[in-house]
Design an enzyme around this catalytic site. Structure first.
Site, PDB file in Angstrom:
ATOM      1  N   CYS A   2       0.837  -1.200   0.000  1.00 54.23           N
ATOM      2  CA  CYS A   2       0.000   0.000   0.000  1.00 54.23           C
ATOM      3  C   CYS A   2       0.875   1.254   0.000  1.00 54.23           C
ATOM      4  CB  CYS A   2      -0.949   0.045   1.191  1.00 54.23           C
ATOM      5  SG  CYS A   2      -2.188  -1.261   1.219  1.00 54.23           S
ATOM      6  N   ARG A  27       6.115  -0.679  -4.153  1.00 51.49           N
ATOM      7  CA  ARG A  27       5.700  -1.266  -2.891  1.00 51.49           C
ATOM      8  C   ARG A  27       4.761  -2.443  -3.088  1.00 51.49           C
ATOM      9  NH1 ARG A  27       6.376   2.371   1.559  1.00 51.49           N
ATOM     10  NH2 ARG A  27       4.533   1.562   2.595  1.00 51.49           N
ATOM     11  N   TRP A  73      -2.905  -2.756  -1.619  1.00 50.51           N
ATOM     12  CA  TRP A  73      -2.570  -4.178  -1.641  1.00 50.51           C
ATOM     13  C   TRP A  73      -3.626  -4.864  -0.774  1.00 50.51           C
ATOM     14  CZ3 TRP A  73      -1.016  -8.147   1.671  1.00 50.51           C
ATOM     15  CH2 TRP A  73      -0.340  -9.234   1.083  1.00 50.51           C
ATOM     16  N   ASN A  99      -3.344   2.729   5.078  1.00 50.27           N
ATOM     17  CA  ASN A  99      -2.443   1.576   5.067  1.00 50.27           C
ATOM     18  C   ASN A  99      -2.560   0.884   6.427  1.00 50.27           C
ATOM     19  OD1 ASN A  99      -1.562   2.574   2.637  1.00 50.27           O
ATOM     20  ND2 ASN A  99       0.490   3.109   3.347  1.00 50.27           N
ATOM     21  N   GLY A 100      -2.569  -0.440   6.443  1.00 49.69           N
ATOM     22  CA  GLY A 100      -2.622  -1.161   7.708  1.00 49.69           C
ATOM     23  C   GLY A 100      -3.872  -2.019   7.813  1.00 49.69           C
ATOM     24  N   GLU A 485      18.598 -18.013  -0.515  1.00 49.81           N
ATOM     25  CA  GLU A 485      18.339 -16.721  -1.139  1.00 49.81           C
ATOM     26  C   GLU A 485      18.182 -16.852  -2.654  1.00 49.81           C
ATOM     27  OE1 GLU A 485      17.865 -12.588  -1.787  1.00 49.81           O
ATOM     28  OE2 GLU A 485      17.379 -13.983  -0.168  1.00 49.81           O
ATOM     29  N   LYS A 489      14.804 -15.822  -4.771  1.00 56.32           N
ATOM     30  CA  LYS A 489      14.784 -14.887  -5.893  1.00 56.32           C
ATOM     31  C   LYS A 489      14.067 -15.489  -7.098  1.00 56.32           C
ATOM     32  CE  LYS A 489      16.278 -11.433  -4.071  1.00 56.32           C
ATOM     33  NZ  LYS A 489      15.495 -11.952  -2.959  1.00 56.32           N
ATOM     34  N   GLU A 492      10.317 -15.599  -6.390  1.00 55.38           N
ATOM     35  CA  GLU A 492       9.696 -14.280  -6.303  1.00 55.38           C
ATOM     36  C   GLU A 492       9.381 -13.683  -7.664  1.00 55.38           C
ATOM     37  OE1 GLU A 492      11.215 -11.937  -2.359  1.00 55.38           O
ATOM     38  OE2 GLU A 492      12.711 -12.277  -3.914  1.00 55.38           O
ATOM     39  N   HIS A 508      18.602 -36.626   2.031  1.00 53.75           N
ATOM     40  CA  HIS A 508      17.537 -36.832   3.008  1.00 53.75           C
ATOM     41  C   HIS A 508      16.184 -36.370   2.467  1.00 53.75           C
ATOM     42  CE1 HIS A 508      20.283 -37.942   6.310  1.00 53.75           C
ATOM     43  NE2 HIS A 508      21.115 -37.088   5.726  1.00 53.75           N
ATOM     44  N   LYS A 607       6.865  -4.639  -1.424  1.00 54.12           N
ATOM     45  CA  LYS A 607       8.250  -4.349  -1.064  1.00 54.12           C
ATOM     46  C   LYS A 607       8.439  -4.336   0.447  1.00 54.12           C
ATOM     47  CE  LYS A 607      12.520  -3.173  -1.677  1.00 54.12           C
ATOM     48  NZ  LYS A 607      13.458  -4.202  -2.150  1.00 54.12           N
TER      49      LYS A 607
END
Length: 612
Positions: A2, A27, A73, A99-100, A485, A489, A492, A508, A607
């Site tokens: 947002c 964002r 969002w 926002n929130g 990481e 990536k 995402e 395993h 973001k």
């Protein structure tokens, strides 16, 4: 997650707000809206991108010098035109962006419905604007007084901006657990979620604190107070940010720009904090609480997402170099499991934005139990920076791409300095090894440049595996977090399912997945486990897996076993994550571009995750 932009000044508001919303697109959002006050209030909302909102607006003549805008969002209610912000009161006088999350919205909604309020959307935001309307009608008060009364009944997180047709000269903003800043220009004022929308017009800002309300009037007049109606006079800060820093500067995407910036951003993180010639390390924020940290029973690192992977690298660094026990915790889990925290613990919060809601909440818990708290953040003046007792900025500059790249390597560089500083004070490293690491640190920007010179080779490898539906990433020691990481990536931005594992754990379970359609990316730069990594590769090849190895320059043994290799300069092992992650960032980037994905704004992602 947002975004808010609001303007009160002498210029036409709508172009400024639309431009600001575009600067907040990074964002993450699924709908956008704007409301402008001139001779009449005009409001437009649209599912989709800001450009879709502009198309709707282009059919109307819009005039007014005060307004607010929002990118949403979705949390409460599906992403559609009705649920987009601004939300309005029942009498249509009041418009609000938020926002929130209002956690007690359901209780409030039922009470308001009993009083005759009718709701158009599924949002918690509409409940708040109706609550403000109810108090304004009941108390016959100003809009700022009604906002104050309503917020005292609200449980949850919010950054809001409100305006009311009955008070056409003013905007009201407030925050709790969600960022909001006031930009102060010449005869004009701004409210925004972060600095990106305001830097073109002013570098003078005030970061609102929790429980603060600001009223923006004409001619640059403003007043900040708290919920007790006490007038406050917070310090105006000057932003160290340029407009160029938030532009693409010739790159196709922000993510690619930020990958290629890492030579400079890692240098900025390290600059002035060590000397390879004299053999010293000095981290200013660390020194403020050095005695407590050196006597700490343990360090607890709290973070989320990519920052959590940086924390894992930090665990390896601090335990090996400084010999202090480290625990790494997901912020979202830490606060809910009633963790054992004492005065002898040091809690290290790591966040690019400094606004991550889960990390902030975990930090509040640590502060309440009197632990020493230390922040590693990128954004100056952010909530985590203000909530910790001490800390260090990474100085990576604004990161616009949703998938974090340069912020990660700067966090790892910062954690390396922390580990070395603690090690020097504790005497846990030999002088010769300390000098070797410091010399390597001094040269690391040049080595990053050499990694980036392999971009075309990495692009070719990407073209060979871009149609895969799964991928496996393996690493050992310092490079296990890099495997995590790298997999993150790829997930995402390309939407390919990928998993990261310690290489020794392959047998395993994950080995069952390996066949000729499974690319396996191995970070194979560890001298300490070179033979073990060779065995891993042979096991994968025996099952027809496609092996892509990240290797040290000149490693002909692993090169002969692999289908594809990407070379990086050799470096002392504790520093290898800063180099080995860069090919994985580029690999994910090129695959995503080839698959036609929105690299800078991946679907469903934000973001900065400012709600739990």
């Amino acid at each position: 997650m947002c975004g808010i932009v609001a303007y009160n000044g002498l210029k036409q508001a709508s172009p400024i707000i639309i431009e600001g919303l575009k600067r907040l697109e990074y964002r993450g959002y699924d709908s956008a809206g704007i409301a402008v006050m001139g001779e009449k209030m005009q409001s437009f909302k649209q599912k989709g991108k800001v450009i879709d909102l502009e198309m709707v607006m282009s059919e109307h003549a819009i005039s007014g010098t005060i307004g607010l805008g929002h990118t949403r969002w979705a949390t409460h209610g599906a992403p559609n035109d009705i649920n987009a912000h601004p939300q309005r009161s029942g009498n249509h006088d009041i418009s609000l962006v938020h926002n929130g999350i209002i956690e007690n919205y359901d209780v409030l909604k039922k009470l308001l419905a009993e009083l005759g309020h009718q709701f158009e959307s599924d949002t918690d935001t509409e409940v708040l604007v109706h609550l403000i309307e109810e108090y304004q009608g009941r108390e016959n008060c100003t809009i700022e007084e009604a906002v104050n009364l309503a917020l005292q009944k609200v449980i949850g997180a919010y950054a809001i901006v409100v305006f009311d047709k009955k008070f056409p000269d003013r905007l009201v903003g407030a925050r709790k657990s969600s960022p909001l800043l006031l930009g102060i220009g010449e005869d004009e004022l701004f409210l925004a979620s972060d600095a990106a929308p305001v830097i073109k017009y002013t570098n003078r800002v005030i970061y609102l604190e929790d429980g603060e309300i600001v009223v923006l009037k004409k001619n640059g007049e403003y007043q900040i107070s708290n919920l007790k109606n006490e007038v406050l006079n917070p310090k105006v800060q000057e932003l160290d940010l340029s407009l160029e820093a938030i532009e693409k500067e010739g790159f196709e995407h922000f993510m690619l720009k930020e990958i290629f910036q890492q030579k400079e951003t890692v240098y900025e993180t390290l600059r002035g904090r060590f000397s390879a010639f004299d053999g010293w390390v000095s981290v200013g924020g660390l020194k403020k609480e050095f005695k407590k940290i050196l006597k700490a029973k343990r360090l607890i690192m709290i973070s989320s997402g990519t920052s959590w992977h940086a924390a894992l690298v930090g665990e390896y660094l601090i335990e090996e170099l400084a010999r202090i026990p480290v625990e790494v915790e997901y912020s979202s889990e830490f606060r809910y499991r009633n963790p054992i925290i004492s005065k002898r613990d040091v809690v290290v919060a790591i966040s690019q934005s400094g606004e991550t809601a889960d990390t902030l909440a975990a930090l509040e818990l640590a502060n309440s139990r009197h632990a020493t708290t230390y922040g590693i953040v990128n954004v100056v003046g952010s909530s985590i920076a203000r909530a910790t007792k001490t800390g260090s900025y990474t100085h990576a500059g604004p990161e616009i791409g949703v998938a974090s790249t340069k912020a990660f390597t700067s966090q790892v560089a910062m954690l390396t300095l922390v580990a070395l500083s603690l090690a020097q004070e504790r005497g846990t490293l030999s002088r010769s090894f300390t000098m070797q690491i410091l010399t390597e640190l001094e040269n690391i920007p040049k080595k990053i440049e050499r990694v980036l010179a392999n971009a075309d080779k990495i692009k070719y490898v990407a073209s060979e595996i871009k149609d895969s539906t799964n991928a496996l990433y393996l690493g050992r020691g310092y490079n296990f977090p890099i495997a995590l990481e790298g997999a993150l990536k790829l997930k995402e931005i390309s939407y390919i399912h990928a998993e990261g594992y310690p290489a020794a754990e392959m047998k395993h379970g994950p080995i069952a997945l390996i066949d000729e359609n499974m690319p396996v990316i191995i970070i194979a730069t560890n001298h300490s486990a070179h033979g073990k990594i060779i065995s891993n590769i042979q096991e994968i090849k025996a099952r027809k897996g496609v092996v892509i190895s990240i290797v040290n320059e000149g490693d002909e043994v692993i090169k002969a076993l692999s289908d594809y290799t990407i070379e990086i300069p050799e470096i002392v092992e504790p520093l290898s994550p800063i180099l080995s992650v860069i090919p994985l960032q580029l690999l994910a980037y090129y695959i995503a571009v080839m698959r036609g994905c929105n690299v800078d704004q991946p679907r469903n992602l934000a973001k900065s995750v400012t709600v739990e």
